[in-house]
Design a protein around this motif. Structure first.
Motif, PDB file in Angstrom:
ATOM      1  N   ALA A  26       0.851  -1.200   0.000  1.00 26.70           N
ATOM      2  CA  ALA A  26       0.000   0.000   0.000  1.00 26.70           C
ATOM      3  C   ALA A  26       0.884   1.247   0.000  1.00 26.70           C
ATOM      4  O   ALA A  26       0.619   2.234  -0.708  1.00 26.70           O
ATOM      5  CB  ALA A  26      -0.895  -0.021   1.235  1.00 26.70           C
ATOM      6  N   LYS A  27       1.957   1.182   0.782  1.00 24.13           N
ATOM      7  CA  LYS A  27       2.864   2.312   0.870  1.00 24.13           C
ATOM      8  C   LYS A  27       3.497   2.581  -0.510  1.00 24.13           C
ATOM      9  O   LYS A  27       3.609   3.715  -0.951  1.00 24.13           O
ATOM     10  CB  LYS A  27       3.960   1.986   1.901  1.00 24.13           C
ATOM     11  CG  LYS A  27       4.723   3.234   2.395  1.00 24.13           C
ATOM     12  CD  LYS A  27       5.525   2.920   3.660  1.00 24.13           C
ATOM     13  CE  LYS A  27       6.897   2.426   3.238  1.00 24.13           C
ATOM     14  NZ  LYS A  27       7.716   1.904   4.314  1.00 24.13           N
ATOM     15  N   TRP A  28       3.870   1.496  -1.167  1.00 23.26           N
ATOM     16  CA  TRP A  28       4.493   1.646  -2.489  1.00 23.26           C
ATOM     17  C   TRP A  28       3.523   2.270  -3.488  1.00 23.26           C
ATOM     18  O   TRP A  28       3.913   3.037  -4.352  1.00 23.26           O
ATOM     19  CB  TRP A  28       4.970   0.285  -3.024  1.00 23.26           C
ATOM     20  CG  TRP A  28       6.170  -0.249  -2.309  1.00 23.26           C
ATOM     21  CD1 TRP A  28       6.862   0.381  -1.333  1.00 23.26           C
ATOM     22  CD2 TRP A  28       6.782  -1.515  -2.507  1.00 23.26           C
ATOM     23  NE1 TRP A  28       7.895  -0.413  -0.898  1.00 23.26           N
ATOM     24  CE2 TRP A  28       7.871  -1.591  -1.601  1.00 23.26           C
ATOM     25  CE3 TRP A  28       6.531  -2.593  -3.337  1.00 23.26           C
ATOM     26  CZ2 TRP A  28       8.694  -2.700  -1.523  1.00 23.26           C
ATOM     27  CZ3 TRP A  28       7.353  -3.697  -3.278  1.00 23.26           C
ATOM     28  CH2 TRP A  28       8.430  -3.760  -2.364  1.00 23.26           C
ATOM     29  N   LEU A  29       2.225   1.885  -3.381  1.00 19.07           N
ATOM     30  CA  LEU A  29       1.252   2.404  -4.346  1.00 19.07           C
ATOM     31  C   LEU A  29       1.132   3.928  -4.228  1.00 19.07           C
ATOM     32  O   LEU A  29       0.835   4.618  -5.198  1.00 19.07           O
ATOM     33  CB  LEU A  29      -0.118   1.748  -4.131  1.00 19.07           C
ATOM     34  CG  LEU A  29      -0.251   0.338  -4.727  1.00 19.07           C
ATOM     35  CD1 LEU A  29      -1.507  -0.344  -4.236  1.00 19.07           C
ATOM     36  CD2 LEU A  29      -0.258   0.399  -6.248  1.00 19.07           C
ATOM     37  N   GLN A  30       1.351   4.430  -3.004  1.00 23.49           N
ATOM     38  CA  GLN A  30       1.245   5.891  -2.789  1.00 23.49           C
ATOM     39  C   GLN A  30       2.530   6.603  -3.219  1.00 23.49           C
ATOM     40  O   GLN A  30       2.529   7.801  -3.424  1.00 23.49           O
ATOM     41  CB  GLN A  30       1.013   6.195  -1.289  1.00 23.49           C
ATOM     42  CG  GLN A  30      -0.150   5.447  -0.663  1.00 23.49           C
ATOM     43  CD  GLN A  30      -1.446   5.671  -1.440  1.00 23.49           C
ATOM     44  OE1 GLN A  30      -1.739   6.797  -1.833  1.00 23.49           O
ATOM     45  NE2 GLN A  30      -2.208   4.613  -1.666  1.00 23.49           N
ATOM     46  N   ALA A  31       3.634   5.870  -3.303  1.00 21.01           N
ATOM     47  CA  ALA A  31       4.956   6.505  -3.428  1.00 21.01           C
ATOM     48  C   ALA A  31       5.090   7.275  -4.721  1.00 21.01           C
ATOM     49  O   ALA A  31       4.537   6.889  -5.762  1.00 21.01           O
ATOM     50  CB  ALA A  31       6.037   5.442  -3.353  1.00 21.01           C
ATOM     51  N   THR A  32       5.826   8.390  -4.652  1.00 17.17           N
ATOM     52  CA  THR A  32       6.085   9.153  -5.876  1.00 17.17           C
ATOM     53  C   THR A  32       7.290   8.569  -6.591  1.00 17.17           C
ATOM     54  O   THR A  32       7.283   8.340  -7.786  1.00 17.17           O
ATOM     55  CB  THR A  32       6.376  10.630  -5.528  1.00 17.17           C
ATOM     56  OG1 THR A  32       7.291  10.643  -4.419  1.00 17.17           O
ATOM     57  CG2 THR A  32       5.093  11.347  -5.167  1.00 17.17           C
ATOM     58  N   GLU A  37      11.911   3.924  -3.033  1.00 17.69           N
ATOM     59  CA  GLU A  37      11.168   3.248  -1.952  1.00 17.69           C
ATOM     60  C   GLU A  37      11.566   1.768  -1.892  1.00 17.69           C
ATOM     61  O   GLU A  37      11.903   1.235  -0.846  1.00 17.69           O
ATOM     62  CB  GLU A  37       9.655   3.344  -2.219  1.00 17.69           C
ATOM     63  CG  GLU A  37       9.009   4.640  -1.772  1.00 17.69           C
ATOM     64  CD  GLU A  37       8.833   4.695  -0.269  1.00 17.69           C
ATOM     65  OE1 GLU A  37       8.815   3.631   0.372  1.00 17.69           O
ATOM     66  OE2 GLU A  37       8.747   5.826   0.271  1.00 17.69           O
ATOM     67  N   TYR A  76       1.516  -5.709  -4.691  1.00 16.95           N
ATOM     68  CA  TYR A  76       1.564  -4.501  -5.513  1.00 16.95           C
ATOM     69  C   TYR A  76       1.121  -4.830  -6.933  1.00 16.95           C
ATOM     70  O   TYR A  76       0.337  -4.121  -7.557  1.00 16.95           O
ATOM     71  CB  TYR A  76       3.003  -3.967  -5.509  1.00 16.95           C
ATOM     72  CG  TYR A  76       3.207  -2.736  -6.363  1.00 16.95           C
ATOM     73  CD1 TYR A  76       2.988  -1.466  -5.828  1.00 16.95           C
ATOM     74  CD2 TYR A  76       3.609  -2.837  -7.684  1.00 16.95           C
ATOM     75  CE1 TYR A  76       3.157  -0.328  -6.605  1.00 16.95           C
ATOM     76  CE2 TYR A  76       3.782  -1.717  -8.464  1.00 16.95           C
ATOM     77  CZ  TYR A  76       3.549  -0.452  -7.934  1.00 16.95           C
ATOM     78  OH  TYR A  76       3.719   0.662  -8.710  1.00 16.95           O
ATOM     79  N   ARG A 190       1.414  -1.166 -13.331  1.00 16.89           N
ATOM     80  CA  ARG A 190       2.051  -1.639 -12.089  1.00 16.89           C
ATOM     81  C   ARG A 190       3.084  -2.725 -12.387  1.00 16.89           C
ATOM     82  O   ARG A 190       4.207  -2.724 -11.880  1.00 16.89           O
ATOM     83  CB  ARG A 190       0.978  -2.193 -11.136  1.00 16.89           C
ATOM     84  CG  ARG A 190       0.144  -1.137 -10.442  1.00 16.89           C
ATOM     85  CD  ARG A 190      -0.551  -1.726  -9.217  1.00 16.89           C
ATOM     86  NE  ARG A 190      -1.244  -2.966  -9.502  1.00 16.89           N
ATOM     87  CZ  ARG A 190      -2.540  -3.034  -9.858  1.00 16.89           C
ATOM     88  NH1 ARG A 190      -3.252  -1.940  -9.945  1.00 16.89           N
ATOM     89  NH2 ARG A 190      -3.097  -4.206 -10.103  1.00 16.89           N
TER      90      ARG A 190
END
Length: 1758
Positions: A26-32, A37, A76, A190
């Protein structure tokens, strides 16, 4: 160190366990910035998971990696729980129509010889079994790993590309759709992101060069000082070197070093030390120092632990990518895109390129992981396969150079992928046109072949091991070229033509460098000092053979290409020649009024080379031109005007002259290198593009020039011009009584030259030279091979040239020319030539070697004599009728009728007529006759096929009937032939001359007929008939003479025989008497035959004593066997055996303490004695054995090899038959007759007897106790005496006198001790109380195993046994019966007491086995043979016979109870309807008694009939063994009824053994004692446990032991073995899986990983298994080699033919031919028989004696 680490490990686990895959994703999906990351995540976690200490824990690591590193990526990628996400993807995915299964090492692969486009197209087993090819001619091989299944690839198969599983869907047959349509947009994005990051990461970290720092974005915050000392694999150092070095460097045990070495070899690297930098660096320096002496040192790196961690994860990632893309073609497509995307740095920077170009820097494990990924991604996606192929071709030169300098095997190099790319026809064509692939391969190849001489020819230096290694690697380029050319184009584009010709030019350049390489000059005076280098050149030639053929095939497909190639080849040849001809002077030759100009050149003085690939290629192209349309339609288009025939023939002619001179012995000072070159020049591997093409080149030249000119040049080159140009030369030559050698040389040269002419005119079976089809050529080859002798399929295949697809084309024609004869039990199937093909036999067939030619000639003459063909010319071998030449070669026949030829023929015939004045040879004449025959056949053909108005220009018959010209008026050839017809010194050639004259007359008649009016054919037929009658009369006369001669000889012989018998009458009488005396007892005196024969008991049949005379094989002295004479012995072999075993897992823990008194019924290990039956004096044997020992000691000082026998263990070979032996058995008279005293009282019945014996044993035990207890005070003595009451007539103080002579006693001890030593695996000790037990046991076991073999083969018990078996059993039984006389009496009595008490329990029952745990036959033998030790002290008059009978009855009843307890439970539905008879009711009541005693634990009673049947079946083996035992013990002949097969012998056996045929009567007669005995047997605690179901027991009859049931089809075995991984090295595939045929275990043989320790020595898995499973004898099948392996002990073994045969009745050891193999039941039966008869060790002995190389093999490592 471990203790410090543990808490830390737990702490890590906590921080790791808190990490959740879903949250991370989930964190990766938000990452710019996704990349940084992910990298941060990896930088933090990877070093925490991997490599936390010296020994990794793979299971734990994998679990953590899945959770923390791979889990987030999967989340992911799917955007949801991967468990659901991947399932959805799989559902949406179309099933692939490509199989793509990557092969494991050793997995079976199948190629179809009918449908595969080339031999590299293979199927895995599943696809093969589901495909159409299983019914075709297929080839089976085992994969070396790498490579994948081509099922579904339409370009790989002509027919049936899909199996049932991978068939395409008919609905989706339209165009290729884009696999990405099944994925959603954001999923694609993705996937693309994560694949790009991960693939880049993996590539970067795997190709990272630095050892102690990471890429910047992966560096850790705090860096610890932990390093690994990493050892890498290379192919230079051996296992032993590495193990030794490691033990020194990291002081580990040998076991650890072996495991390190195994892992390094398997994975390519392994850390051998973990610690700080200094600690690792020190190990590195030791390793480098120790391995750098001879070669380059082992590669070792000290790497920081975090780098190792990331690299390990990088590999894990690549495998993960490979498995992820399996879910969907869309994912695969994205990965391919990512991999092949050009980076920012331009050329060669895509990830795939980076991996490929760094291939040789990577270690083995990393290479195979990324190769597998390439195979499952790039090669499975058709669009990207093309793009990948282009990248591969662009980098080809770099990749190949990397491979050549690297030292890993081809299968670990990325260059090996060429086979996957270049063999796809469409890709190969695309790469030729777009990337100019052929030229690229050729220039790369030429770049590696550096050394050249001044003329630019290749020059190889000495062929050292390193050279050979390098050269082998360079040759793989030729293989690539072969792959590119293997499928031929059907249509040509302009571009393809142009690029092919460019490649052809590059190829010509290579051939130009080979033209004339390795030139040689004749050594005169002294022998050559250094053998020149020749192997490299021939290796190159062999490798190129197929490529040259394929180049020609390509040219043949397009006329434009062909003509252009021809021109270019011709230009290169002219260029080669321009350098040669300058220095040579011209010279003019003339014979018979013809003259020609040529150059002066002497093969025997100048340089000459056997390598002429350019001219040979031209010859090939010329034949193709002759075959093509252009040659017929518009010959003016052909570039023939530029040819200069003398130039064309010059070099090939020199080659032939060189061969001729070598054969004449003129070059013998040039050593072996030249002999080898000549051998290979003619050898089947090279001749297609060497010798054959030279013949064609000469044919080409001759067809374009005046034959007279050609013959003169040829005479000059053969250095024979003088002899034939000056008529008187021959005479002068012989009158000078010239040097013998020179005469011989000239004769040989003339023969060879004539042979060459025969070849030039006769070899037309080449399409383009003669008008023949492709099958005619191969048909002729086969006919000539089979005319030497019948051949097996594999021999035939070997003698025929293979094409690039490994096919010989033999199958298409073999049926038409040969019959197949199936093989027997040994040998192989053979093809025999059909008689009607013999007429095509040509004695001077050009592929015969000299030896083959003479064999063929002899075989054919013999055949003709046997068949007595119609004509009297039955021994002639006339030249066969030949097909006509093609137009371009038509003028060749004129060579036969030109003046020079006629002059040569005339001269030689003239020499033969005046045979004393000249030096000439018969084979010269034979060749001339053959040539004349050929010419006549040719003329006959011409006349028969001529059209109306044409004139036949071939007028040989007229020319040979013309006499010579005026000055010397030599007679005509015909006249000379008529003269020679009756020459007495030419017996052998008469038939041929007659045949020639007959053919001449026929031709004359045809000519006369055609010139005058067409007369009816009667004249000819009348003449022929007349001739035939004359022949018949002549033949009849000869036959009559022969018959009279035969009769005369026979009469003389019988006369001589009569004389001999008269003179030696005495001798014959003796022999007859001896025969009578030594014949077996069953045939002896007639007085016995009417009685009922009884083998034991008081009623035993008395047999009159026969005297036995035997002859010693060593001193030839004859001697009678007597009690008091010197001992005579038989050579014998004692071995431990588990052939009858029912429980192989049992093993004796401590042999020193083991008590073998009671044999368990599972017979888990017995002692078997065998013998060859050859007799010696004991003292002769002792002398012989001492000399063997002395010789062995001397040999050990000289050589360190083993012999096939082990003298230290007392082994020797029988002096007569060389059978392996390890002791000797003394020959004795029946011992019972010696011990038996007269009986003078009524014999007691069983009850009484048992009571008496019980009293005697009790008394004995009392006395023993007394002796062993310390003597008490004398006052108590008299009381003590009374305690032990002695039964009446029993005198325990009496010691009988030993009747045997000293030497017999010594031999009794010798054999007893040997049996004891082998049987218990202990050190010899005569005094040991167990010696007699082992001797009795060996006797019992040997009889049991013989009974088993006879039953298995359905042979009668007393049928005709081989005499060695009969002698062995007789001697063994008599020995066992006499052995107690040399043992301590009290020991034997003790054994008897114990054995007896196990049946009749006494007052103090010790720990005795229960009735279920005793083998009754062993018990019987022990009791009977130890009984005399008790009976000799009994003076009450009970005879030995009575004792035998009662013992036998008692044991039989115990056995019946055993059977009833264990074997009568299974109910049988086939009940008899009749009322139960007496026997059935008796059996039922006995069973009920048993149930009472066992407390009804037995099952409900089955029917009485069923009980009787069970008892009879169960006791039969026991009765048979007992009959054999008593027969040999007491010497009573066997009843004749038991000597035949057929009926059940139950009644006869019972009579012979003195038993009632209703066995239950025994119980009724002795009921009083039996009831109490049955009760005591049933109350034993083990019997109760068995009945309660707490333990097992053996049931009767025992199932026979057989070897494993093998599958019919061998590929099932291969498949089973390819799934077998080595049990010790973590799932690694075993390299030599070996199947134990006795118990079915699969073992990992011949490898370090599975070595174990046995008696303090390291042994391989098979040897260790042999020890536990077969007591030292093993029968194995090596699955990959298809070879049976026999092992015996540690030092003995041999290979044996496997029971699997192909359709041609041949075994295929090593699976080289790959024909499908099926089980041959008879051969398997033969192996089974060897095993059952205990003959494996003997078989090994014979094999090792016959083949000394077997002795040197370290069998213990298998």
């Amino acid at each position: 160190m471990a203790s410090e680490l543990e808490p830390e490990v737990q702490a890590i686990d906590r921080s790791l366990l808190e990490c959740s895959a879903e949250e991370t994703a989930a964190k990766w999906l938000q990452a710019t910035d996704l990349t940084s990351e992910v990298y941060q995540h990896l930088a933090y976690y990877v070093p925490k998971i991997y490599c936390r200490g010296p020994n990794p824990v793979p299971q734990k690591e994998d679990a953590l990696v899945q959770r923390i590193l791979l889990g987030p990526m999967e989340w992911y990628l799917c955007g949801e729980d991967p468990a659901f996400g991947f399932a959805k993807l799989e559902q949406a995915n179309k099933p692939s129509h490509l199989c793509g299964r990557v092969f494991k090492v050793g997995e079976p692969t199948y190629s179809c010889r009918d449908c595969a486009v080339d031999p590299t197209c293979v199927l895995c087993m599943e696809c093969f079994l589901a495909s159409v090819h299983r019914d075709h001619r297929y080839r089976m091989t085992t994969s070396g790993g790498g490579g994948f299944c081509d099922c579904g690839d339409t370009e790989a198969w002509k027919v049936g590309p899909h199996c049932q599983k991978h068939g395409p869907n008919p609905s989706e047959m339209e165009e290729e759709e884009d696999p990405l349509v099944h994925l959603s947009e954001d999923m694609i994005a993705r996937t693309y992101n994560i694949f790009a990051i991960m693939f880049r990461y993996a590539v970067e970290i795997l190709t990272w060069e630095k050892e102690s720092e990471l890429p910047a974005d992966l560096e850790m915050a705090e860096k610890r000082d932990t390093y690994y000392c990493m050892l890498f694999n290379d192919e230079v150092h051996t296992y032993e070197q590495v193990i030794f070095t490691l033990q020194k460097a990291v002081n580990c045990t040998q076991k650890e070093a072996i495991s390190f070495a195994t892992t390094v070899d398997r994975d390519g690297r392994r850390s051998v030390r973990y610690g700080d930098f200094q600690y690792c660096e020190q190990a590195k320096s030791v390793i480098v120092r120790n391995t750098s002496r001879q070669t380059k040192p082992l590669k070792v790196q000290v790497m920081h632990s975090s780098i190792v961690a990331h690299q390990n994860f990088g590999l894990k990632l690549l495998s993960w990518l490979g498995s992820i893309i399996g879910y969907s073609d869309g994912l695969r497509r994205i990965l391919c895109q990512v991999g092949l995307q050009e980076g920012p740095d331009g050329e060669n920077c895509s990830l795939v390129d980076r991996l490929m170009l760094n291939d040789s820097q990577l270690w083995k494990g990393a290479r195979s992981v990324y190769h597998q990924l390439f195979m499952s991604s790039l090669l499975m996606d058709l669009k990207y396969k093309k793009l990948f192929a282009i990248r591969f071709a662009k980098n080809y030169e770099r990749l190949q150079s990397d491979y050549v300098t690297d030292d890993h095997d081809r299968e670990f190099s990325v260059a090996d992928l060429s086979v996957q790319i270049f063999t796809v026809p469409s890709l190969a064509r695309m790469l030729i046109t777009e990337e100019n692939l052929m030229t690229v391969i050729m220039t790369t190849f030429m770049g590696h072949l550096r050394p050249r001489d001044a003329q630019g020819r290749l020059q190889f230096e000495r062929y050292t091991a390193l050279q050979a290694f390098k050269f082998r690697r360079v040759q793989s380029l030729i293989l690539d070229l072969k792959y590119v050319l293997i499928s031929k184009p059907t249509e040509w584009s302009e571009e393809l033509r142009q690029k092919f010709l460019e490649g052809f030019d590059a190829f010509l350049e290579l051939l130009r460098c080979m033209q004339g390489m390795d030139p040689i000059t004749r050594q005169v005076g002294q022998h050559i000092e250094m053998e020149p280098e020749w192997e490299a050149a021939f290796t190159l030639q062999m490798k190129l053979t197929h490529v040259i053929s394929m180049m020609q095939d390509w040219c043949a497909l397009d006329e434009k290409v062909l003509i252009e190639a021809y021109k270019r080849c011709l230009a290169v040849l002219a260029q080669c020649h321009s350098g040669f001809t300058d220095s040579e002077q011209p010279v003019t030759l003339s014979i018979c009024g013809h003259s020609v100009e040529t150059i002066r050149y002497c093969v025997s003085q100048e340089k000459v080379s056997i390598h002429l690939p350019v001219s040979r290629l031209l010859a090939g192209l010329h034949v193709l031109l002759s075959k093509s349309e252009a040659a017929h339609k518009c010959p003016e288009l052909l570039p023939l005007s530029e040819l200069s025939p003398p130039m064309l023939i010059e070099h090939p002619l020199r080659c032939f002259v060189l061969c001729a001179q070598v054969h004449a012995g003129m070059w013998r000072r040039n050593g072996f290198s030249l002999v080898n070159q000549i051998y290979y020049y003619h050898n089947v591997k090279c001749r297609r593009e060497m010798f054959d093409k030279d013949v064609v080149m000469l044919q080409t030249g001759v067809s374009m020039m005046d034959p007279n000119h050609f013959l003169m040049i040829m005479l000059s080159r053969f250095e024979l011009y003088q002899i034939f140009s000056t008529p008187e030369y021959g005479k002068r030559f012989s009158s000078e009584t010239a040097h013998k050698d020179v005469v011989h040389q000239n004769n040989t040269l003339i023969e060879e030259m004539l042979y060459l002419i025969i070849m030039l005119v006769g070899e037309r079976f080449n399409r383009g030279v003669g008008q023949v089809s492709a099958t005619d050529e191969i048909r002729r080859e086969i006919i000539h091979q089979l005319s030497i002798r019948p051949m097996a399929h594999s021999e035939l295949v070997k003698s025929l040239p293979e094409d690039e697809n490994k096919e010989t084309g033999m199958e298409s024609v073999i049926e038409t020319v040969a019959h197949f004869r199936k093989p027997g039990l040994t040998g192989r199937g053979m093809y025999e030539l059909k008689p009607e093909c013999a007429k095509e036999f040509n004695l001077y067939f050009y592929h015969f070697s000299r030896a083959e030619q003479s064999k063929a000639e002899e075989a054919q003459r013999k055949l003709k004599r046997q068949n007595r063909e119609d004509t009297a010319l039955f021994a002639a071998l006339p030249p066969p009728v030949l097909p006509p030449f093609c137009p371009l070669f038509a003028s060749l026949v004129n060579i036969l009728q030109c003046d020079v030829m006629l002059c040569i023929m005339g001269t030689i015939l003239q020499w033969a007529v005046e045979h004393n004045g000249y030096a000439w040879s018969e084979s010269m004449l034979q060749r001339v006759l053959h040539l004349i025959g050929m010419a006549l056949q040719e003329e006959k053909q011409h006349l028969e096929n001529v059209a109306e108005e044409h004139v036949v220009t071939f007028t040989f018959s007229q020319k040979i009937s013309r006499p010579g010209d005026a000055p010397n008026n030599s007679p005509s050839i015909l006249a000379m032939l008529e003269t020679l017809q009756n020459a007495p010194y030419l017996e052998l050639h008469k038939d041929m001359i007659r045949w020639i004259l007959k053919t001449f007359n026929t031709i004359k008649k045809i000519r006369e007929r055609s010139s005058t009016s067409p007369v009816a054919e009667t004249e000819g037929s009348i003449l022929e008939e007349y001739l035939r009658d004359k022949d018949k009369a002549e033949r009849k006369r000869k036959a009559e003479i022969a018959r009279l001669r035969r009769e005369k000889i026979m009469a003389q012989m019988s006369e001589m025989q009569r004389h001999f018998i008269d003179e030696n009458r005495e001798l014959f009488q003796q022999t007859l008497e001896l025969d009578a005396s030594t014949s077996t007892a069953s045939e002896s005196s007639p007085m016995v035959s009417d009685l009922v024969l009884t083998a034991l008991g008081p009623a035993q049949t008395r047999v009159p004593e026969q005297r036995q005379f035997v002859t010693c094989i060593l001193c030839q002295e004859e001697q009678e066997v007597k009690v008091e004479s010197r001992a005579m012995v038989l050579a014998a072999f004692v071995q431990r055996s588990t052939v009858l075993s029912k429980d192989r897992r049992k093993c004796v823990q401590d042999p020193e303490k083991y008590d073998p008194l009671f044999m368990h019924p599972d017979l888990s290990c017995g002692t078997h004695t065998g013998s060859c039956g050859h007799v010696m004096h004991a003292h002769c044997w002792q002398r012989y054995f001492d000399s063997v020992q002395a010789k062995e000691q001397r040999r050990q000082q000289r050589l360190r090899l083993h012999t096939s026998y082990d003298v230290e263990n007392g082994e020797f070979l029988c002096p007569l038959c060389e059978r392996l032996s390890n002791t000797v058995i003394p020959l004795l008279l029946p011992p019972r007759k010696i011990f038996n005293r007269l009986n003078f009282s009524d014999q007691p019945d069983l009850t009484e007897w048992v009571r008496t014996i019980s009293q005697q044993t009790t008394a004995l035990q009392g006395l023993r106790k007394e002796e062993s207890s310390p003597h008490p005070a004398s006052s108590e003595n008299p009381e003590n005496k009374e305690k032990v009451r002695l039964p009446e007539g029993f005198r325990p103080d009496f010691h009988p006198k030993n009747p045997y002579s000293k030497s017999i006693k010594e031999m009794l001890r010798t054999f007893g001790t040997a049996t004891y030593k082998v049987g218990l695996k202990v050190h010899p000790n005569e005094e040991d109380p167990r010696v007699p037990i082992v001797c009795w046991g060996s006797c019992a076991y040997t009889i049991q195993s013989l009974e088993r073999v006879l039953s298995d083969e359905d042979k009668p018990l007393f049928g005709p046994l081989p005499c060695r078996l009969d002698d062995c059993l007789r001697s063994l039984t008599r020995f066992a019966a006499a052995h107690w006389t040399v043992s301590s009496l009290s020991v034997v009595q003790g054994h008897f007491c114990k054995l007896f008490t196990s049946l009749v329990p006494g007052d103090s029952p010790g720990e005795l086995p229960c009735i279920l745990d005793v083998d009754m036959f062993h018990l019987l033998v022990g009791l009977v043979l130890s009984f005399p030790a008790l009976q000799c002290q009994d003076f009450s008059g009970i005879s030995l016979g009575t004792g035998d009978l009662h013992i036998f009855h008692l044991v039989t009843m115990a056995h019946i109870i055993q059977i009833l307890l264990t074997s009568c439970t299974e109910e049988n539905g086939m009940d008899q309807e009749e009322p139960p008879g007496e026997e059935e009711s008796a059996a039922l009541s006995l069973y009920n008694t048993l149930r009472e005693h066992t407390g009804s634990a037995l099952k409900e009673t089955p029917s009485g009939w069923h009980l009787c049947r069970s008892i009879r079946a169960g006791i039969m083996p026991f009765l048979k063994c007992s009959a054999l035992f008593f027969h040999y013990l007491n010497g009573v002949p066997s009843p004749p009824e038991v000597q035949v097969t057929g009926t059940s012998h139950f009644e006869h056996l019972c009579n012979y053994l003195c038993l009632p045929s209703n066995l239950i009567r025994l119980f009724e007669e002795n009921s009083e004692i039996m009831n109490s005995l049955i009760k005591s047997w049933c109350h034993h605690k083990e019997v109760k446990r068995f009945l309660a179901g707490e333990r097992d027991a053996i049931s009767y009859p025992r199932e026979p032991n057989r070897l494993l049931d093998l599958p019919q089809d061998y590929s099932n075995l291969i498949n089973q073995a390819s799934n077998f991984s080595c049990p010790k090295s973590g799932g690694d595939k075993s390299r030599a899986p070996t199947l134990c045929l006795v118990c079915g275990a699969l073992l990992c043989s011949q490898s370090y990983c599975c070595q174990t320790e046995l008696d303090g020595e390291d042994v391989g898995a098979c040897t260790a298994h042999t020890d536990s499973c077969g007591c030292g004898v093993g029968v194995f099948l090596r699955v990959r080699e298809c070879q049976v392996l026999f092992l015996a002990g540690k030092t003995k073994g041999c290979f044996y033919a496997p029971p699997y045969l192909d359709d041609y009745g041949e075994t295929d050891q090593g699976l080289r031919r790959g024909n499908p193999l099926h089980l041959c039941a008879e051969r398997f039966q033969k192996i089974q028989k060897l095993w059952q008869q205990h003959s494996v060790t003997e078989e090994i002995g014979h094999a090792q004696e016959a083949n000394q190389t077997l002795v040197g093999i370290d069998w213990q490592h298998l």
